[in-house]
Design a protein around this motif. Structure first.
Motif, PDB file in Angstrom:
ATOM      1  N   UNK A 423       0.815  -1.224   0.000  1.00 32.16           N
ATOM      2  CA  UNK A 423       0.000   0.000   0.000  1.00 32.16           C
ATOM      3  C   UNK A 423       0.852   1.278   0.000  1.00 32.16           C
ATOM      4  N   UNK A 424       1.436   1.568  -1.142  1.00 34.45           N
ATOM      5  CA  UNK A 424       2.245   2.776  -1.279  1.00 34.45           C
ATOM      6  C   UNK A 424       2.518   3.030  -2.751  1.00 34.45           C
ATOM      7  N   UNK A 425       3.160   4.144  -3.072  1.00 33.12           N
ATOM      8  CA  UNK A 425       3.463   4.426  -4.473  1.00 33.12           C
ATOM      9  C   UNK A 425       4.634   3.547  -4.937  1.00 33.12           C
ATOM     10  N   UNK A 426       4.462   2.780  -6.021  1.00 28.65           N
ATOM     11  CA  UNK A 426       5.587   1.990  -6.524  1.00 28.65           C
ATOM     12  C   UNK A 426       6.783   2.898  -6.820  1.00 28.65           C
ATOM     13  N   UNK A 427       7.958   2.445  -6.430  1.00 26.77           N
ATOM     14  CA  UNK A 427       9.162   3.235  -6.714  1.00 26.77           C
ATOM     15  C   UNK A 427       9.409   3.193  -8.223  1.00 26.77           C
ATOM     16  N   UNK A 428       9.476   4.346  -8.869  1.00 27.00           N
ATOM     17  CA  UNK A 428       9.454   4.392 -10.338  1.00 27.00           C
ATOM     18  C   UNK A 428      10.819   4.104 -10.969  1.00 27.00           C
TER      19      UNK A 428
END
Ligand SMILES: [Zn+2]
Ligand SMILES: [Zn+2]
Length: 829
Positions: A423-428
């Motif tokens: 539950x977080x922003x995927x590391x791009x």
């Protein structure tokens, strides 16, 4: 003409309707009805949505980002928000265009753990939470700009969180490395140092372990600014320039933990062990070295015979908490020795968890005669203790002989960004094996790694049915080939997307920049709007975020400034830490089942009552004890205020001295309330208002009579008008009702100028007091009228009079006679 008459007639009707409502509700205020009514009107008229482009006197009033789970708004949140809102409302009445945004920090371990606990997918849960939370917030009557809400899990938001990561990577401020990291066995993820409190996970309370893992970091401690200085140095230096409470400043300073000392080399067989010490002047008493169990030297220096024992110790260390300060010292001997360069003696090399990997080099020289912890260790393991006086010339000698160099050490470490969670922003980021094998990559020192290009952002978080953490050191996203299988942006070969997500503290480290630009496409924040509204003028939140959130936010602001993205370095000009609420003497917690949810209280007593009650509990920075009996008392006060307008509006003060008294009290109250509000002293503000209300009630009953016909009392009208304005920030609904419906003034009270006081009325009236010694007049004392009735004050000042001193010197005063406001007589033996 006809038109004008019509308007006039219309207004009369309006007034009449207003009066009817007002008589119907006279006596006890119908809070629920009027609160809903005004909330709707404020929303409809965009009362709290300033024109961000045209505003003339911008004031950015921000409260710390809440992260509610499904139970929604907690009275603790409401306490903080109300305190912040009152300040915002006060600023608005001082002529500022106040921007007071609210949103939701919904990504992260806290929300995810809750979702796991109740067995609901975090994405579904988030929707419910959001709806409930915003509804509850509406009911509190805060002056939020509802057109500018944001949620961290909204792709429109985290697109920019990912963009920040890419910027950091391109600037060399984000890197991947293997390092000993804190591992929470329950949350099954790594934690930043800041998220480990006394050896336990900040989110779930489990004992934290240590693991060697490859992770993403931001260069919070090692990053350099364009001028070559460390960010850590600037973060430290700037603390002097910001208007924050001392406690928070000290916490930040300690966390950065700068210390001056030396790096000294100790020969140890084929190896050389380097230690950092702040006390090179005590090297004459260094009788052993200690390595952290995570130290790279452990393997190098451990003798064959001691291997088994050492690995047993390290295993034990890795599976148990390591941060308890008071626990008994444990350790193991490596079987090897180093040479103390000064004494030339062989000294044993030990391993112990009282040396932290992150401190200096992860190795220390132990001086048991001068260091408490070293002494405890030496005594337990029977290591030699040599008593030598510290010698300051040793600094020079060590340098001159080339044994070591001066060095500045920081407690601060780089910010651990990656989390093996869902539950977080995927590391791009994308990793290409092929490019890596050829030594190719976007950054020289990170072969194989490429950032996702800006037009491909956001990297959306896919819906994963089984989102629970695996505990295998990889995120649940690593089970989704559709997500991670991508082409290399450089060579086009098969590559792999990073499957870790970023730390939730990254989401909340920049949200304040987005608020004024919510809705703006193609950029994280609009430069013009940011220039106008930032930095944040007033930031209010909990002291528990003294290091974590505030330090990360400061760091990123500094970085953005260096990137040329903003024109300031410190994000929060003023930070105010509010206190904590308890319930009937006990800490509120879910396990105790004593968490107060505001809804029922708002329903029963009204939001105005709850707001005023919360602020009356104690000094805002100290918190208070929430009691049901207390809130009933506040409701009575609210009714008493309402009653002044409902029943006694037409009072006429007939005596000159009554009018004077009312005006004096009114101006005193304006002064007191204005000063206290500026300093967020809300409880004393309410006390002052209570005093004023009491006086008005007394006068309306004793000194006044009800007016007949059109006769009005100017002083009384002024006093009532002032009271409602002064009380408006605390009880926004009732005061609006009084302002518009009872006094017939123009909507809205919350845009009225703040009352100012006339110092003519504040001049203290002086009276003369006769001072006698043994019944004979010896002097007179001129004193403020109010003080003249206070015996201790009069006595102190009378005794201090030079003439009186000489009369009572050497004698014993056996009795003091006091005639209030007139005379004091010292009777001597
Ligand atoms: Zn945990
Ligand atoms: Zn490639």
């Amino acid at each position: 003409m006809l038109y004008v008459l019509f308007i006039f007639y219309y207004l009369m009707q309006e007034k009449l309707v207003g009066s009817i409502i007002f008589y119907m509700t006279a006596g006890r205020l119908d809070s629920n009805t009027i609160e809903a009514k005004w909330q709707e009107r404020w929303l409809k008229e965009l009362s709290y949505s300033p024109d961000l482009e045209k505003a003339k006197k911008p004031f950015y009033n921000l409260m710390m980002f809440p992260y509610p789970s499904a139970e929604g708004l907690h009275v603790g949140n409401m306490y903080a928000f109300t305190g912040a809102d009152i300040y915002g409302r006060f600023m608005r009445m001082q002529g500022h265009d106040v921007f007071e945004p609210i949103g939701l920090d919904g990504f992260g371990i806290h929300s995810e753990n809750y979702a796991i606990k109740i067995g609901e997918h975090p994405a579904k849960l988030a929707k419910k939470t959001q709806e409930r939370f915003y509804k509850q917030l509406h009911a509190t009557g805060n002056s939020f700009d509802w057109g500018k809400t944001l949620e961290t899990y909204d792709p429109e938001y985290y697109k920019w969180t990912q963009w920040i990561f890419v910027k950091m990577f391109k600037a060399g401020l984000a890197y991947r490395a293997k390092a000993p990291v804190n591992w929470c066995p329950s949350c099954k993820t790594v934690l930043a140092d800041e998220q480990v409190i006394a050896g336990k996970c900040e989110r779930c309370g489990s004992e934290v372990q240590t693991k060697q893992l490859e992770q993403w970091f931001f260069r919070l401690a090692t990053g350099k600014r364009p001028d070559g200085n460390l960010y850590a140095e600037s973060l430290l230096a700037n603390i002097e320039k910001i208007d924050w409470s001392q406690k928070v400043k000290i916490a930040q300073r300690n966390w950065i933990g700068k210390s001056e000392g030396m790096m000294i080399k100790f020969e140890a067989g084929d190896s050389e062990i380097e230690v950092f010490t702040t006390r090179p002047d005590t090297i004459n008493g260094a009788t052993f070295l200690v390595l952290s169990p995570d130290s790279e030297w452990v393997e190098k220096v451990t003798s064959k015979e001691n291997k088994r024992k050492v690995s047993e110790y390290i295993k034990k260390y890795q599976t148990s908490g390591s941060d308890e300060i008071d626990k008994e010292k444990t350790g193991v001997f490596t079987g090897s020795y180093a040479i103390n360069p000064l004494t030339g003696k062989e000294i044993p090399i030990w391993i112990s968890d009282y040396v932290l990997a992150g401190y200096g080099t992860g190795a220390i020289m132990a001086v048991p005669a001068h260091d408490e912890r070293d002494r405890e260790f030496a005594e337990k393991f029977e290591i030699e203790i040599v008593k030598k006086e510290p010698d300051k010339s040793l600094w020079q000698e060590i340098e001159a002989k080339g044994w070591g160099n001066r060095h500045t050490n920081y407690h601060l470490r780089d910010w651990l960004i990656s989390r093996q969670r869902y539950w977080g922003p995927p590391i791009p980021m994308i990793y290409c094996e092929d490019c890596a094998s050829k030594g190719k990559g976007e950054q020289k020192d990170m072969p194989g790694w490429y950032s996702v290009s800006e037009e491909d952002l956001p990297v959306e978080l896919p819906y994963v049915e089984d989102y629970r953490p695996r505990g295998t050191g990889v995120s649940p996203l690593a089970t989704e080939p559709k997500f991670y299988e991508v082409k290399c942006p450089s060579c086009g070969e098969k590559a792999r997307r990073e499957t870790d997500v970023s730390d939730t503290f990254l989401d909340s480290a920049w949200y304040y920049l987005r608020y004024p630009s919510v809705g703006v496409k193609n950029t994280a924040w609009d430069p013009e709007i940011s220039k106008k509204w930032l930095p944040v003028d007033m930031y209010i939140g909990g002291a528990e975020h003294s290091v974590l959130h505030l330090l990360y936010s400061r760091f990123l602001a500094m970085v953005f400034r260096d990137f040329g993205l903003i024109d300031f370095e410190e994000p929060f000009t003023r930070f105010y830490a509010h206190g904590l609420l308890i319930k009937e003497g006990a800490k509120m917690s879910k396990s105790k089942g004593n968490i107060v949810v505001p809804d029922e209280y708002i329903k029963k007593f009204g939001a105005d009552t709850l707001r005023a009650y919360l602020m009356f509990l104690g000094p805002f920075d100290a918190g208070g004890d929430f009691r049901d009996t207390g809130i009933e008392g506040m409701r009575r006060f609210i009714d008493r205020v309402w009653n002044l307008y409902a029943e006694h509006r037409n009072t006429v003060l007939t005596e000159e001295k009554d009018s004077r008294e009312v005006l004096v009290k009114m101006h005193q109250t304006i002064k007191k309330v204005s000063e206290d509000l500026e300093n967020l002293k809300y409880n004393t503000t309410i006390s002052a208002l209570m005093e004023f209300v009491n006086l008005l009630r007394d006068k309306s009953e004793a000194g006044g009579k009800k007016a007949k016909g059109n006769i009005r009392c100017a002083e009384w009208d002024e006093a009532l008008r002032t009271l409602v304005l002064l009380f408006a920030p605390f009880a926004p609904h009732m005061t609006e009702e009084i302002w518009v419906e009872v006094l017939g003034e123009e909507f809205s009270i919350h845009n009225q100028p703040w009352p100012s006081y006339n110092s003519e009325f504040l001049k203290v009236e002086q009276v003369e007091i006769i001072i006698q010694v043994d019944g004979k007049l010896r002097a007179t004392l001129t004193i403020g009228k109010q003080d003249s009735t206070n015996q201790p004050k009069v006595e102190d000042q009378a005794r201090a009079e030079a003439k009186i001193k000489s009369w009572i010197e050497g004698k014993k005063v056996k009795n003091t006679v006091f005639v209030s406001g007139k005379l004091i007589n010292f009777v001597t033996e």
